[in-house]
Design an enzyme around this catalytic site. Structure first.
Site, PDB file in Angstrom:
ATOM      1  N   ALA A 175      -6.632  57.410 -42.870  1.00 13.68           N
ATOM      2  CA  ALA A 175      -7.529  56.408 -42.289  1.00 13.68           C
ATOM      3  C   ALA A 175      -6.776  55.271 -41.621  1.00 13.68           C
ATOM      4  CB  ALA A 175      -8.467  55.879 -43.366  1.00 13.68           C
ATOM      5  N   GLU A 231       5.608  69.209 -38.087  1.00  9.66           N
ATOM      6  CA  GLU A 231       7.045  69.480 -38.180  1.00  9.66           C
ATOM      7  C   GLU A 231       7.667  68.709 -39.343  1.00  9.66           C
ATOM      8  OE1 GLU A 231       5.284  68.708 -35.554  1.00  9.66           O
ATOM      9  OE2 GLU A 231       6.005  69.665 -33.731  1.00  9.66           O
ATOM     10  N   CYS A 267       3.435  64.381 -38.619  1.00 11.67           N
ATOM     11  CA  CYS A 267       3.315  65.629 -37.859  1.00 11.67           C
ATOM     12  C   CYS A 267       3.572  66.865 -38.721  1.00 11.67           C
ATOM     13  CB  CYS A 267       4.320  65.626 -36.708  1.00 11.67           C
ATOM     14  SG  CYS A 267       3.913  64.493 -35.368  1.00 11.67           S
TER      15      CYS A 267
HETATM   16  N1  THU Z   1       1.153  66.328 -33.916  1.00 16.43           N
HETATM   17  C1  THU Z   1       1.969  67.154 -34.641  1.00 16.43           C
HETATM   18  O1  THU Z   1       1.665  67.477 -35.796  1.00 16.43           O
HETATM   19  N2  THU Z   1       3.115  67.597 -34.064  1.00 16.43           N
HETATM   20  C2  THU Z   1       3.510  67.278 -32.795  1.00 16.43           C
HETATM   21  O2  THU Z   1       4.645  67.536 -32.438  1.00 16.43           O
HETATM   22  C3  THU Z   1       2.542  66.656 -31.889  1.00 16.43           C
HETATM   23  C4  THU Z   1       1.466  65.881 -32.573  1.00 16.43           C
HETATM   24  C5  THU Z   1      -0.061  65.813 -34.554  1.00 16.43           C
HETATM   25  C6  THU Z   1       0.002  64.357 -34.915  1.00 16.43           C
HETATM   26  C7  THU Z   1      -1.458  63.991 -34.961  1.00 16.43           C
HETATM   27  O3  THU Z   1      -1.948  64.274 -36.269  1.00 16.43           O
HETATM   28  C8  THU Z   1      -2.110  64.947 -33.982  1.00 16.43           C
HETATM   29  O4  THU Z   1      -1.167  65.965 -33.711  1.00 16.43           O
HETATM   30  C9  THU Z   1      -2.505  64.287 -32.665  1.00 16.43           C
HETATM   31  O5  THU Z   1      -1.438  63.609 -32.098  1.00 16.43           O
END
Ligand code: THU
Length: 130
Positions: free
Chosen positions: A44, A53, A51
Site C-alpha cells: 500500500a 527479479e 520487483c
Molecule cells: N516490475 C518487476 O517486477 N520487474 C521489472 O523489471 C519491471 C517492473 C514490477 C514492479 C511493479 O510491481 C510492477 O512491475 C509495475 O512496475
C-alpha cells in the site's frame, strides 16, 4: 531454457500486484543448475514494493547460490518485459556480462534474449571495488 521459463510462469502466479496489476515472474538458474523463482511484491505504500527479479535473487542467495547463470522474465501479455534499471544492477552483482536474459510473453513464448552486457553496458560491478 524451457524449464526456466516454466518456473517464471509459476512464480508469476504468486505476484502480489494489486496496485499496478502488472504481474511479473522471474526465474534464475544458479551455478549448481538449480532454478529459483520470484514475483513482484507491491504494498500500500507504493514505492516500497519490489520487483520479481529481487525476489528471485533473494531465493537464489538464501538457497546458497552465488552466481546467476541464466534468467527468464515475463510480465503481462505479449509486451516485452525487460528487467528495470535497478534490477539490471542487482543481477550484475551475481552475474557476468554474457549471462542470457530471456524475455518472454505471459504464455511463456520467447520474445527476445539479451545478454546482461547488452542491457547494462560498461557496468560498475563488484570487481570495481577490489
Ligand atoms: N516490475 C518487476 O517486477 N520487474 C521489472 O523489471 C519491471 C517492473 C514490477 C514492479 C511493479 O510491481 C510492477 O512491475 C509495475 O512496475
Amino acid at each position: 531454457m524451457q524449464d526456466l521459463i516454466k518456473a517464471a510462469m509459476v512464480a508469476r502466479k504468486k505476484s502480489h500486484a494489486p496496485y499496478s496489476k502488472f504481474y511479473v515472474g522471474a526465474a534464475m538458474r544458479d551455478e549448481q543448475g538449480r532454478i529459483h523463482g520470484g514475483a513482484n511484491m507491491e504494498n500500500a505504500a507504493y514505492p516500497q514494493g519490489w520487483c520479481a527479479e529481487c525476489s528471485a535473487i533473494s531465493h537464489l542467495v538464501m538457497a546458497g547460490g552465488t552466481q546467476i547463470k541464466e534468467v527468464a522474465v515475463l510480465g503481462n501479455g505479449d509486451a516485452l518485459c525487460t528487467p528495470c534499471g535497478g534490477c539490471r544492477q542487482k543481477i550484475r552483482e551475481f552475474a557476468k556480462g554474457d549471462v542470457k536474459i530471456h524475455c518472454c510473453t505471459e504464455a511463456g513464448d520467447l520474445i527476445q534474449t539479451f545478454t546482461l552486457e547488452q542491457l547494462l553496458p560498461a557496468s560498475f560491478g563488484p570487481e570495481n571495488l577490489q
